[in-house]
Scaffold this motif. Structure first.
Motif, PDB file in Angstrom:
ATOM      1  N   ALA A   1       6.891 -10.743   0.043  1.00  0.00           N
ATOM      2  CA  ALA A   1       7.349 -10.881  -1.338  1.00  0.00           C
ATOM      3  C   ALA A   1       6.189 -10.756  -2.323  1.00  0.00           C
ATOM      4  O   ALA A   1       6.316 -10.116  -3.375  1.00  0.00           O
ATOM      5  CB  ALA A   1       8.056 -12.222  -1.516  1.00  0.00           C
ATOM      6  N   LEU A   2       5.056 -11.356  -2.006  1.00  0.00           N
ATOM      7  CA  LEU A   2       3.888 -11.250  -2.884  1.00  0.00           C
ATOM      8  C   LEU A   2       3.398  -9.808  -2.984  1.00  0.00           C
ATOM      9  O   LEU A   2       3.067  -9.327  -4.071  1.00  0.00           O
ATOM     10  CB  LEU A   2       2.768 -12.157  -2.368  1.00  0.00           C
ATOM     11  CG  LEU A   2       2.968 -13.656  -2.553  1.00  0.00           C
ATOM     12  CD1 LEU A   2       1.830 -14.434  -1.892  1.00  0.00           C
ATOM     13  CD2 LEU A   2       3.047 -14.008  -4.041  1.00  0.00           C
TER      14      LEU A   2
ATOM     15  N   ALA B   1       5.725  -7.747  -5.135  1.00  0.00           N
ATOM     16  CA  ALA B   1       5.707  -8.073  -6.557  1.00  0.00           C
ATOM     17  C   ALA B   1       4.390  -7.712  -7.232  1.00  0.00           C
ATOM     18  O   ALA B   1       4.376  -7.287  -8.391  1.00  0.00           O
ATOM     19  CB  ALA B   1       5.991  -9.563  -6.749  1.00  0.00           C
ATOM     20  N   THR B   2       3.276  -7.873  -6.530  1.00  0.00           N
ATOM     21  CA  THR B   2       1.970  -7.712  -7.182  1.00  0.00           C
ATOM     22  C   THR B   2       1.354  -6.325  -6.996  1.00  0.00           C
ATOM     23  O   THR B   2       0.623  -5.859  -7.871  1.00  0.00           O
ATOM     24  CB  THR B   2       0.983  -8.752  -6.642  1.00  0.00           C
ATOM     25  OG1 THR B   2       0.838  -8.594  -5.219  1.00  0.00           O
ATOM     26  CG2 THR B   2       1.489 -10.159  -6.937  1.00  0.00           C
TER      27      THR B   2
ATOM     28  N   ARG C   1       1.863  -3.731  -9.865  1.00  0.00           N
ATOM     29  CA  ARG C   1       1.103  -4.029 -11.080  1.00  0.00           C
ATOM     30  C   ARG C   1      -0.367  -3.670 -10.915  1.00  0.00           C
ATOM     31  O   ARG C   1      -0.983  -3.083 -11.809  1.00  0.00           O
ATOM     32  CB  ARG C   1       1.243  -5.513 -11.417  1.00  0.00           C
ATOM     33  CG  ARG C   1       2.674  -5.956 -11.722  1.00  0.00           C
ATOM     34  CD  ARG C   1       2.735  -7.447 -12.018  1.00  0.00           C
ATOM     35  NE  ARG C   1       4.107  -7.896 -12.234  1.00  0.00           N
ATOM     36  CZ  ARG C   1       4.446  -9.159 -12.466  1.00  0.00           C
ATOM     37  NH1 ARG C   1       3.495 -10.100 -12.505  1.00  0.00           N
ATOM     38  NH2 ARG C   1       5.712  -9.487 -12.643  1.00  0.00           N
TER      39      ARG C   1
ATOM     40  N   GLN D   1      16.152  -3.450  -6.924  1.00  0.00           N
ATOM     41  CA  GLN D   1      15.551  -4.606  -7.589  1.00  0.00           C
ATOM     42  C   GLN D   1      14.182  -4.978  -7.017  1.00  0.00           C
ATOM     43  O   GLN D   1      13.556  -5.906  -7.536  1.00  0.00           O
ATOM     44  CB  GLN D   1      16.497  -5.812  -7.455  1.00  0.00           C
ATOM     45  CG  GLN D   1      17.885  -5.569  -8.012  1.00  0.00           C
ATOM     46  CD  GLN D   1      17.878  -5.142  -9.465  1.00  0.00           C
ATOM     47  OE1 GLN D   1      17.088  -5.648 -10.256  1.00  0.00           O
ATOM     48  NE2 GLN D   1      18.761  -4.219  -9.825  1.00  0.00           N
ATOM     49  N   VAL D   2      13.730  -4.290  -5.989  1.00  0.00           N
ATOM     50  CA  VAL D   2      12.422  -4.586  -5.399  1.00  0.00           C
ATOM     51  C   VAL D   2      11.370  -3.734  -6.116  1.00  0.00           C
ATOM     52  O   VAL D   2      11.410  -2.502  -6.013  1.00  0.00           O
ATOM     53  CB  VAL D   2      12.413  -4.297  -3.885  1.00  0.00           C
ATOM     54  CG1 VAL D   2      11.047  -4.606  -3.287  1.00  0.00           C
ATOM     55  CG2 VAL D   2      13.490  -5.136  -3.194  1.00  0.00           C
ATOM     56  N   PRO D   3      10.431  -4.353  -6.822  1.00  0.00           N
ATOM     57  CA  PRO D   3       9.501  -3.562  -7.660  1.00  0.00           C
ATOM     58  C   PRO D   3       8.680  -2.552  -6.879  1.00  0.00           C
ATOM     59  O   PRO D   3       8.439  -1.445  -7.364  1.00  0.00           O
ATOM     60  CB  PRO D   3       8.608  -4.636  -8.302  1.00  0.00           C
ATOM     61  CG  PRO D   3       9.389  -5.902  -8.228  1.00  0.00           C
ATOM     62  CD  PRO D   3      10.216  -5.800  -6.987  1.00  0.00           C
TER      63      PRO D   3
END
Length: 312
Positions: free
Chosen positions: A12-13, A16-17, A20, A210-212
């Motif tokens: 998950a980290l 999400a990261t 970016r 929905q998963v970046p």
């Protein structure tokens, strides 16, 4: 089951990261091939986290799964994972992750089938517009098909007999070695199998919108494969020739208007070719390649850590 939780948190980290961090970096424009490698390693790490967590959750829920997963493990390894006390909710977690895997496989299959259908349809359209005359044979190694069209365009027609398709308007506009640069660009896509990468990225983004990390992977792959193919052409025929070929092919489409264009658009690619940033030093490229390879290795180390510790 602590290991499964750690893997899910890690996945998950990363999901999400990583988008970016990579979107803020400046080096992918300078090293698109390396950037594609890093993106693939990130996505592989996320998928490995889910796969390994599913295996451990299933092992905790069902003895049959545990027997298959740990079939060749020495005695004492299974106890190191503490699987016996989490059967009920671990089963739901394993089923959820398994459904995600099935859904991913289904979306990838749908993407591949749709791509094949589009490719066959496009080949039929091309050869219907440029049919062979009666008795005309195809020379060995022929790789160019010319279509009568008022719009400048060129693309690679993949398949058993790949061809570069060019319109007559493009031939009138392309000068000197610009046509060779266009051919080298399209061949760069074909040799690197960018189509497979695009299919995988599109399937993951469609399966989990929905998963970046998957949405960013799809968007960045579309951009980076074009930059990588531009570099392939420019190494053979020069940056100026490749940039002029891009201008000639796209000028009539209005992409060079007064409004600002996104970085991945044709004007940004032309500017990159005409004013190239220096490449990263070789040592840094090697280090980044090795560091990226560690990304999918981390979930493996976490998953096998308790078992290896039990053996020491």
């Amino acid at each position: 089951m602590t290991v499964a939780f750690v893997l899910l948190v890690l996945g998950a980290l990363a999901a999400a990261t990583a988008p970016r961090l990579l979107s803020r970096a400046q080096w992918p424009e300078r090293e698109p091939v390396l950037a594609l490698w890093v993106w693939q390693c990130v996505v592989a790490a996320v998928l490995l986290c889910c796969l390994l967590a599913m295996a451990l959750a299933g092992s905790a829920a069902w003895a049959a799964v545990r027997g298959n997963v740990f079939a060749f493990a020495p005695s004492g390894v299974v106890e190191a994972y503490g699987l016996s006390d989490h059967g009920h909710w671990a089963g739901w977690l394993a089923v959820l992750l398994a459904l995600g895997g099935v859904w991913t496989a289904a979306m990838l299959t749908r993407e591949v089938r749709a791509a094949r259908t589009r490719r066959r349809q496009r080949r039929r359209e091309v050869f219907a517009r440029a049919p062979r005359l009666p008795g005309e044979s195809v020379p060995p190694g022929e790789r160019l098909v010319v279509l009568e069209d008022a719009r400048s365009d060129a693309w690679w027609l993949s398949g058993a007999a790949p061809r570069l398709v060019v319109t007559t308007a493009a031939l009138r506009r392309l000068k000197g070695r610009q046509l060779d640069a266009v051919l080298a660009h399209e061949q760069g896509h074909a040799r690197a199998r960018h189509d497979l990468l695009l299919h995988c990225a599109g399937a993951l983004a469609a399966a989990f919108p929905q998963v970046p990390v998957f949405a960013a992977f799809r968007d960045q792959v579309h951009h980076l494969v074009e930059l990588a193919a531009d570099d392939t052409a420019s190494r053979r025929f020069g940056r100026l020739t490749t940039a002029l070929a891009l201008v000639e092919l796209n000028e009539e489409r209005g992409v060079f208007g007064p409004s600002p264009a996104p970085p991945g658009a044709v004007p940004g690619r032309v500017h990159r070719l005409l004013d190239p940033a220096p490449r990263l030093p070789l040592g840094r490229r090697v280090r980044m390649t090795a560091y990226a390879l560690l990304l999918p290795a981390v979930p493996l180390l976490i998953a096998f850590g308790p078992g290896l510790h039990a053996l020491t």
